[in-house]
Design an enzyme around this catalytic site. Structure first.
Site, PDB file in Angstrom:
ATOM      1  CB  CYS A 188       5.883  -6.139   3.016  1.00  0.00           C
ATOM      2  SG  CYS A 188       6.656  -4.803   2.102  1.00  0.00           S
ATOM      3  NE  ARG A 240       8.883  -2.415   4.038  1.00  0.00           N
ATOM      4  CZ  ARG A 240       7.867  -1.561   3.998  1.00  0.00           C
ATOM      5  NH1 ARG A 240       8.074  -0.283   4.030  1.00  0.00           N
ATOM      6  NH2 ARG A 240       6.639  -1.990   3.940  1.00  0.00           N
ATOM      7  CG  HIS A 294       7.141  -4.941  -4.276  1.00  0.00           C
ATOM      8  ND1 HIS A 294       7.519  -3.618  -4.245  1.00  0.00           N
ATOM      9  CD2 HIS A 294       6.570  -5.182  -3.080  1.00  0.00           C
ATOM     10  CE1 HIS A 294       7.204  -3.096  -3.079  1.00  0.00           C
ATOM     11  NE2 HIS A 294       6.615  -4.017  -2.344  1.00  0.00           N
ATOM     12  CB  CYS A 310       6.268 -10.219  -2.351  1.00  0.00           C
ATOM     13  SG  CYS A 310       6.553 -10.991  -0.769  1.00  0.00           S
TER      14      CYS A 310
END
Lengths: 266, 103, 202
Positions: free
Chosen positions: A227, A223, A179, A175
Site C-alpha cells: 500500500c 500488505r 480507504h 491510506c
C-alpha cells in the site's frame, strides 16, 4: 457398480483467477466457497509450526519459549491481542517485531540475521511468513481484542491514526485516499472502506493471506508495504514502529471481528 | 524433496467428493530470479487418483497450472472407509504418493 | 491569513475535548517517519514529512470549513500554468498509453523513469478499456458532452494540472503542479478526453 471418473479439474491458473473473479464482492464469496479446503496456507502453517519447534541459531534453541504476550510459549489467541505493549522491552510490538525479538534474544541471531528474508522471493523462502501463518492460525475463530490500556498502546494507536490520514508525497496520497469511501475500486480491485467498522473487521480478520497471484502467505507487514509503495511513500523499514502504529490503528478498527486468517486472496 | 499433499474425500449422497491440495512450485521455466537468470522449469506432469485399485482420475498437467495446485472432483461408486490414493510425477522424475480414507 | 485562522480554530476545538495535556502526536509522526523509512531516488522522506499547505489541511480527520476549502481552491488555481503555445490537444493515442501507465514515483520504480497518469485506475474513459476504477467519475464521452470551446479546454487543463483548484482535498493527484506529468503528456491526455477522433468520444 462401475466407477465413473467424472473429473472436474480445477486448473487454477493465476490469469484465470485474476480476470474472472476479482470483480465484485459476491463473486469473491463464490470464489471463496470454490476454494474451501483448498488454501495452501495450510502448508505454511505446518511448516511454521515445525520452524517454531525446531532448535536454531547460535543458542540452538527453539522459539517455544517465545512470549507473544500471553506468556512464554502461548500461541493460541496471541495474535488477536497484537500489537501490544511488552514490558520487557518497554515498547509496543506487532507480531513480526516480537518474532524478531524472540529470534534475537532466545536463538541468539543478530538483527540482520533475524530479518534477512522477511518476504519470500522466487527460489528464496522466508522463515518469517510460515511462522506468521502458524501463529495467526492459532487465533482462528477468536475475536479481535487489541487492548488500548497502556499509555504506549494508546500512543501507537493515535500515531497510527495520524499516519492513516497523512496525505503527502508526489501524488498527495495517503491510506485515507483509497480507504475512506464505500464501493470504490482501483481498476477491478475493490477497496475496503476502513473507516467503516464492518469493512475494517472483514479485511483485518482475513490477513495474513495466501495470495494466489504470488503463491505465498503474505503478512500484514507485506500488505502495508505494498500500500505504502503505491501511495508513493518511501520504502518503510521492515518491522518498524511506524508500521506497528498503523497496524495498531487497523487492529483496533477491527475490534470484535472473528479472526479467520490465514485466508486465501487474489 | 516432494512434500506431502492434503487429501480430503467425503461421501455425499451417491458420490464421493475429493479435494486434493498439492505442494509444488510449478515453475514454468519462463520466470527470472532476482539475478536475472531463468528459474528452471519444475512442474508436475501427471497425476493419478485411484479408488482402491481402480483409476478414477488420470490427468496430464503442465506449466499453465498454478503453484500449489488444488484439484476437486467427484466420482460415483465410492464408500465410506474406501481408500483413495493420489500419485503425481514431475518433470524431474520426483514423485509423491499419499492416501486417505473416504469419510 | 484565513488558513492560519482555520488551523487555530482546529487546535482550539481539539483543546476543548481533552482536559489533560495531550502528547504532540504530530511530532511523533514526524519522528517515526524520519526513523522508519528509507529515501530512494525521487521518493524522499522530506517530501513525506514536509506536507505543503494543501496536504496538511487535507490530512485532518473531519470536514474543513467552507472558507478553508475555498482558500485551497484559490491558492491552487494560481499554480496552474497553461500551455505557452496555446495548443491544448496532443495525440490521443499517446494519451491512452499515459492513461494506462501506473508507473512512476514508487520506491520500486527505476529512478528517472517516465511517469504515467494511471487515469484508468480511477476513471472510465473509453469503451474499450473495461478494467477501469471507480474512484473518480466516468469520463466516457467527455468531449462529446462538453464541446471544444476554449473555456472547456482551460477548465480541463486546470483539472489535470491541479485538481485541488476545482475540488479542495480531491483524491486526484496534481499532475502538472507536482511535476508528475510533462506539459506534452498533459496535452496527450487532453486529446484523449477532447479530440472528436478519440475513442472517448465515439
Amino acid at each position: 457398480m462401475r466407477l465413473i471418473g467424472q473429473a472436474i479439474l480445477l486448473a487454477l491458473t493465476m490469469q484465470l483467477t485474476v480476470s474472472a473473479f476479482a470483480d465484485d464482492a459476491e463473486d469473491n464469496d463464490i470464489y471463496a466457497e470454490f476454494l474451501e479446503d483448498g488454501n495452501p496456507a495450510e502448508f505454511s502453517e505446518i511448516n511454521g509450526e515445525e520452524l517454531w519447534k525446531t532448535k536454531a541459531g547460535p543458542n540452538n534453541v527453539s522459539l517455544e519459549q517465545c512470549d507473544l504476550g500471553k506468556g512464554p510459549g502461548v500461541v493460541e489467541g496471541a495474535y488477536v491481542e497484537l500489537p501490544r505493549y511488552f514490558s520487557d522491552v518497554n515498547k509496543v510490538m506487532d507480531l513480526e517485531q516480537r518474532l524478531i525479538h524472540c529470534r534475537m534474544t532466545l536463538q541468539g541471531l543478530t538483527q540482520e540475521e533475524a530479518t534477512k528474508q522477511p518476504f519470500s522471493k522466487p527460489g528464496k523462502a522466508s522463515d518469517i511468513e510460515p511462522l506468521v501463518a502458524y501463529i495467526t492460525a492459532a487465533s482462528k475463530g477468536m475475536k479481535m481484542a487489541v487492548k488500548l490500556e497502556h499509555p504506549m498502546e494508546k500512543e501507537a494507536y493515535e500515531i497510527g491514526k495520524k499516519l492513516f490520514f497523512h496525505r503527502a508525497g508526489s501524488h498527495d496520497f495517503g491510506c485515507v485516499t483509497c480507504h475512506s469511501a464505500d464501493n470504490k475500486r482501483i481498476r477491478l480491485q475493490n477497496l475496503p472502506n476502513l473507516l467503516d467498522k464492518k469493512q475494517a473487521q472483514k479485511v483485518y480478520a482475513t490477513w495474513p493471506a495466501y495470495r494466489l497471484s504470488q503463491g505465498e502467505v503474505r503478512s500484514m507487514q507485506h500488505r502495508l508495504r505494498s500500500c505504502i509503495r503505491q501511495q508513493r511513500f518511501p520504502n518503510p523499514k521492515y518491522a518498524s514502529d511506524a508500521i506497528t502504529a498503523l497496524t495498531m490503528y487497523l487492529a483496533k478498527s477491527a475490534d470484535g471481528a472473528v479472526y479467520a486468517a490465514p485466508a486465501i486472496k487474489r | 524433496m516432494a512434500k506431502p499433499m492434503r487429501i480430503r474425500a467425503k461421501l455425499k449422497g451417491d458420490h464421493v467428493e475429493a479435494k486434493i491440495l498439492i505442494q509444488h512450485d510449478m515453475e514454468t521455466g519462463l520466470r527470472k530470479g532476482s539475478d536475472g537468470a531463468k528459474i528452471p522449469a519444475h512442474f508436475i506432469k501427471t497425476l493419478t487418483v485411484k479408488y482402491e485399485d481402480k483409476v478414477v482420475l488420470d490427468t496430464v498437467m503442465g506449466i499453465a497450472v498454478s503453484k500449489d495446485p488444488f484439484l476437486s472432483f467427484k466420482f460415483k461408486g465410492g464408500e465410506k472407509g474406501g481408500k483413495l490414493t493420489v500419485t503425481w510425477v514431475d518433470n524431474s522424475g520426483d514423485t509423491r504418493t499419499d492416501t486417505t480414507a473416504v469419510k | 491569513m484565513k488558513k492560519l485562522m482555520v488551523l487555530i480554530a482546529t487546535i482550539a476545538a481539539a483543546g476543548c475535548s481533552s482536559s489533560t495535556v495531550e502528547k504532540d502526536y504530530d511530532a511523533e509522526v514526524v519522528r517515526l517517519i524520519n526513523s522508519d523509512f528509507k529515501s530512494k531516488g525521487s521518493v524522499q522522506i522530506e517530501k513525506f514529512v514536509q506536507q505543503d499547505e494543501v496536504q496538511k489541511l487535507c490530512s485532518q480527520d473531519g470536514e474543513l470549513s467552507q472558507d478553508a476549502l475555498a482558500s485551497i481552491r484559490d491558492s491552487q488555481m494560481k499554480t496552474v500554468k497553461y500551455p505557452a503555445d496555446d495548443q491544448y490537444l496532443g495525440d490521443w493515442e499517446k494519451g491512452i498509453k499515459i492513461a494506462n501507465n501506473g508507473k512512476g514515483g514508487q520506491f520500486s520504480d527505476k529512478p528517472g523513469s517516465v511517469s504515467g497518469g494511471n487515469c484508468f485506475g480511477c476513471h472510465q474513459i473509453t469503451k474499450e478499456e473495461v478494467a477501469f476504477g471507480t474512484m473518480g467519475p466516468s469520463l466516457y464521452q467527455y468531449g462529446k458532452l462538453r464541446g471544444n470551446s476554449k473555456e472547456i479546454y482551460q477548465y480541463t487543463w486546470a483539472k489535470i494540472y491541479n485538481a485541488q483548484a476545482s475540488i479542495a482535498c480531491s483524491n486526484m493527484p496534481r499532475f502538472g503542479h507536482a511535476g508528475i506529468l510533462t506539459e506534452e503528456q498533459i496535452k496527450d491526455l487532453m486529446a484523449l478526453l477532447l479530440d472528436p477522433e478519440s475513442p472517448t468520444n465515439k
